[in-house]
Design a protein around this motif. Structure first.
Motif, PDB file in Angstrom:
ATOM      1  N   LEU A 213       0.820  -1.215   0.000  1.00 53.79           N
ATOM      2  CA  LEU A 213       0.000   0.000   0.000  1.00 53.79           C
ATOM      3  C   LEU A 213       0.853   1.264   0.000  1.00 53.79           C
ATOM      4  O   LEU A 213       0.519   2.245  -0.671  1.00 53.79           O
ATOM      5  CB  LEU A 213      -0.960  -0.023   1.189  1.00 53.79           C
ATOM      6  CG  LEU A 213      -2.019  -1.130   1.149  1.00 53.79           C
ATOM      7  CD1 LEU A 213      -2.834  -1.145   2.437  1.00 53.79           C
ATOM      8  CD2 LEU A 213      -2.904  -1.014  -0.067  1.00 53.79           C
ATOM      9  N   THR A 214       1.955   1.254   0.732  1.00 48.03           N
ATOM     10  CA  THR A 214       2.852   2.413   0.775  1.00 48.03           C
ATOM     11  C   THR A 214       3.463   2.694  -0.592  1.00 48.03           C
ATOM     12  O   THR A 214       3.665   3.848  -0.968  1.00 48.03           O
ATOM     13  CB  THR A 214       3.962   2.192   1.821  1.00 48.03           C
ATOM     14  OG1 THR A 214       3.352   2.033   3.099  1.00 48.03           O
ATOM     15  CG2 THR A 214       4.930   3.353   1.866  1.00 48.03           C
ATOM     16  N   ASP A 215       3.739   1.627  -1.340  1.00 47.47           N
ATOM     17  CA  ASP A 215       4.386   1.785  -2.639  1.00 47.47           C
ATOM     18  C   ASP A 215       3.419   1.741  -3.817  1.00 47.47           C
ATOM     19  O   ASP A 215       3.844   1.678  -4.978  1.00 47.47           O
ATOM     20  CB  ASP A 215       5.460   0.713  -2.825  1.00 47.47           C
ATOM     21  CG  ASP A 215       6.656   0.952  -1.925  1.00 47.47           C
ATOM     22  OD1 ASP A 215       6.805   2.079  -1.426  1.00 47.47           O
ATOM     23  OD2 ASP A 215       7.438   0.015  -1.729  1.00 47.47           O
ATOM     24  N   MET A 216       2.124   1.799  -3.558  1.00 52.99           N
ATOM     25  CA  MET A 216       1.126   1.754  -4.627  1.00 52.99           C
ATOM     26  C   MET A 216       1.321   2.906  -5.616  1.00 52.99           C
ATOM     27  O   MET A 216       1.089   2.747  -6.812  1.00 52.99           O
ATOM     28  CB  MET A 216      -0.284   1.794  -4.028  1.00 52.99           C
ATOM     29  CG  MET A 216      -1.381   1.521  -5.021  1.00 52.99           C
ATOM     30  SD  MET A 216      -1.451  -0.178  -5.597  1.00 52.99           S
ATOM     31  CE  MET A 216      -2.084  -0.991  -4.150  1.00 52.99           C
TER      32      MET A 216
ATOM     33  N   GLU B  32       1.017   3.704 -10.396  1.00 52.98           N
ATOM     34  CA  GLU B  32       0.070   4.584 -11.080  1.00 52.98           C
ATOM     35  C   GLU B  32       0.542   4.908 -12.498  1.00 52.98           C
ATOM     36  O   GLU B  32       1.677   5.325 -12.717  1.00 52.98           O
ATOM     37  CB  GLU B  32      -0.115   5.872 -10.286  1.00 52.98           C
ATOM     38  CG  GLU B  32      -1.169   6.777 -10.869  1.00 52.98           C
ATOM     39  CD  GLU B  32      -1.377   8.041 -10.051  1.00 52.98           C
ATOM     40  OE1 GLU B  32      -2.015   8.956 -10.586  1.00 52.98           O
ATOM     41  OE2 GLU B  32      -0.895   8.117  -8.905  1.00 52.98           O
ATOM     42  N   GLY B  33      -0.338   4.650 -13.463  1.00 52.34           N
ATOM     43  CA  GLY B  33      -0.049   4.962 -14.854  1.00 52.34           C
ATOM     44  C   GLY B  33       0.922   4.016 -15.541  1.00 52.34           C
ATOM     45  O   GLY B  33       1.301   4.244 -16.686  1.00 52.34           O
ATOM     46  N   ARG B  34       1.312   2.944 -14.869  1.00 53.47           N
ATOM     47  CA  ARG B  34       2.298   2.010 -15.418  1.00 53.47           C
ATOM     48  C   ARG B  34       1.628   0.704 -15.825  1.00 53.47           C
ATOM     49  O   ARG B  34       0.692   0.242 -15.175  1.00 53.47           O
ATOM     50  CB  ARG B  34       3.366   1.683 -14.355  1.00 53.47           C
ATOM     51  CG  ARG B  34       4.081   2.879 -13.752  1.00 53.47           C
ATOM     52  CD  ARG B  34       5.192   3.435 -14.602  1.00 53.47           C
ATOM     53  NE  ARG B  34       6.215   2.491 -14.955  1.00 53.47           N
ATOM     54  CZ  ARG B  34       7.272   2.186 -14.207  1.00 53.47           C
ATOM     55  NH1 ARG B  34       7.443   2.759 -13.026  1.00 53.47           N
ATOM     56  NH2 ARG B  34       8.173   1.329 -14.658  1.00 53.47           N
ATOM     57  N   ASP B  35       2.146   0.066 -16.883  1.00 50.33           N
ATOM     58  CA  ASP B  35       1.737  -1.295 -17.213  1.00 50.33           C
ATOM     59  C   ASP B  35       2.326  -2.215 -16.152  1.00 50.33           C
ATOM     60  O   ASP B  35       3.409  -1.953 -15.609  1.00 50.33           O
ATOM     61  CB  ASP B  35       2.276  -1.708 -18.585  1.00 50.33           C
ATOM     62  CG  ASP B  35       1.619  -0.947 -19.731  1.00 50.33           C
ATOM     63  OD1 ASP B  35       0.545  -0.351 -19.528  1.00 50.33           O
ATOM     64  OD2 ASP B  35       2.196  -0.964 -20.839  1.00 50.33           O
ATOM     65  N   LEU B  36       1.612  -3.302 -15.854  1.00 51.49           N
ATOM     66  CA  LEU B  36       2.064  -4.255 -14.844  1.00 51.49           C
ATOM     67  C   LEU B  36       2.266  -5.616 -15.475  1.00 51.49           C
ATOM     68  O   LEU B  36       1.462  -6.061 -16.297  1.00 51.49           O
ATOM     69  CB  LEU B  36       1.043  -4.348 -13.703  1.00 51.49           C
ATOM     70  CG  LEU B  36       0.682  -3.037 -13.005  1.00 51.49           C
ATOM     71  CD1 LEU B  36      -0.271  -3.298 -11.857  1.00 51.49           C
ATOM     72  CD2 LEU B  36       1.925  -2.297 -12.530  1.00 51.49           C
TER      73      LEU B  36
ATOM     74  N   ALA C 186      -4.346   1.241  -8.178  1.00 48.33           N
ATOM     75  CA  ALA C 186      -3.331   2.267  -8.410  1.00 48.33           C
ATOM     76  C   ALA C 186      -3.841   3.396  -9.318  1.00 48.33           C
ATOM     77  O   ALA C 186      -3.316   4.501  -9.263  1.00 48.33           O
ATOM     78  CB  ALA C 186      -2.090   1.640  -9.033  1.00 48.33           C
ATOM     79  N   ASN C 187      -4.863   3.099 -10.117  1.00 45.70           N
ATOM     80  CA  ASN C 187      -5.311   4.084 -11.100  1.00 45.70           C
ATOM     81  C   ASN C 187      -6.725   4.599 -10.835  1.00 45.70           C
ATOM     82  O   ASN C 187      -7.323   5.223 -11.705  1.00 45.70           O
ATOM     83  CB  ASN C 187      -5.202   3.485 -12.503  1.00 45.70           C
ATOM     84  CG  ASN C 187      -3.769   3.251 -12.872  1.00 45.70           C
ATOM     85  OD1 ASN C 187      -3.023   4.185 -13.122  1.00 45.70           O
ATOM     86  ND2 ASN C 187      -3.345   1.986 -12.863  1.00 45.70           N
TER      87      ASN C 187
END
Length: 131
Positions: free
Chosen positions: A91-94, A98-102, A126-127
């Motif tokens: 959660l801290t690194d969510m 954001e805006g990135r492909d996974l 994230a989005n």
């Protein structure tokens, strides 16, 4: 305007590269502590197994447990062998997602089918703007 981020399937083949995608499989901090074995059995972090009638049902359960865990269900940390899965760390690194492909090793769904992968959960969380 940039394209909507998507999930791609990580390949473990020579020469394959994630490019700008963030790898979120079990080797990463974002990995899902619920694992599918034998294409239909869900292995819970505590070692309990749960059998399903199909891979799709097992995937749906695994991603559902992951999402519930991120929403504060169960312990903050799951330790499996030497690997630690920390909800707080995810959660801290969510913001990094954001805006990135996974990229995850789960197979991609057929067109029009739901994506029952924890990476799809991460993409959505994230989005989605905070309310």
């Amino acid at each position: 305007m940039s394209a909507q981020p998507v999930r791609i399937q990580r390949k473990r083949a020579p020469g394959w590269a994630a490019g700008a995608a963030v790898i979120v499989d079990r080797s990463s901090r974002y990995g899902n502590p619920w694992r599918i074995i034998d294409d239909h059995i869900l292995l819970h972090p505590d070692g309990i197994t749960q059998s399903f009638g199909s891979l799709a049902e097992a995937q749906k359960a695994a991603s559902g447990h992951y999402e519930a865990w991120l929403q504060e269900t169960g312990p903050d940390v799951h330790r499996i062998g030497r690997k630690e899965f920390s909800r707080r760390r995810v959660l801290t690194d969510m913001w990094r997602l954001e805006g990135r492909d996974l990229a995850c090793t789960c197979p991609l769904p057929e067109p029009g089918q739901p994506d029952h992968c924890h990476a799809a959960v991460l993409l959505r969380l994230a989005n989605t703007p905070a309310s």
